[in-house]
Design a protein around this motif. Sequence first.
Motif, short mmCIF file in Angstrom:
data_model
loop_
_atom_site.label_atom_id
_atom_site.label_comp_id
_atom_site.label_asym_id
_atom_site.label_seq_id
_atom_site.Cartn_x
_atom_site.Cartn_y
_atom_site.Cartn_z
N VAL A 13 0.80 -1.13 0.06
CA VAL A 13 0.00 -0.06 -0.08
C VAL A 13 0.78 1.39 -0.03
N ASP A 14 0.25 2.37 -0.38
CA ASP A 14 0.80 3.47 -0.41
C ASP A 14 0.66 4.46 0.91
N TYR A 15 -0.32 3.94 1.67
CA TYR A 15 -0.17 4.44 2.95
C TYR A 15 -0.30 3.40 4.40
N PRO A 16 0.86 3.03 4.64
CA PRO A 16 1.20 1.81 5.51
C PRO A 16 0.81 2.35 7.09
N VAL A 36 -7.58 -0.72 5.38
CA VAL A 36 -6.74 0.13 4.91
C VAL A 36 -7.17 1.55 4.25
N HIS A 37 -6.43 2.22 3.82
CA HIS A 37 -6.92 3.72 3.37
C HIS A 37 -7.68 3.57 2.04
N SER A 38 -8.55 4.22 1.59
CA SER A 38 -9.59 4.08 0.72
C SER A 38 -8.86 3.86 -0.61
N LYS A 43 -5.50 -1.80 -4.32
CA LYS A 43 -4.21 -2.89 -4.49
C LYS A 43 -4.11 -3.97 -3.37
N VAL A 44 -4.97 -3.75 -2.43
CA VAL A 44 -5.26 -5.11 -1.52
C VAL A 44 -5.95 -6.20 -2.01
N ILE A 45 -6.97 -5.74 -2.77
CA ILE A 45 -7.94 -6.76 -3.41
C ILE A 45 -7.49 -7.36 -4.73
#
Length: 77
Positions: A13-16, A36-38, A43-45
Amino acid sequence: MRDLILAMVKPLVDYPDHVEVETEEGASTITYKLSVHSEDMGKVIGKQGRVAKSIRTVVYAAAGSKQQKKIFLEIVE
């Protein structure tokens, strides 16, 4: 198990700093809720859910032998 989930998701992710894992334990289940951040949700899916499926596969394999309870991983907004 929480540390394993964090170790897999944070590099994606970009916002860990916005990655959080909550645990809900029932009589016969343990549910890990990943948020996670919206902007990082895609990216997670992953495409067609491939990344999410891979994360779940690793979590279920790691926890399956240690726990007598059914393990679930939910990705929440």
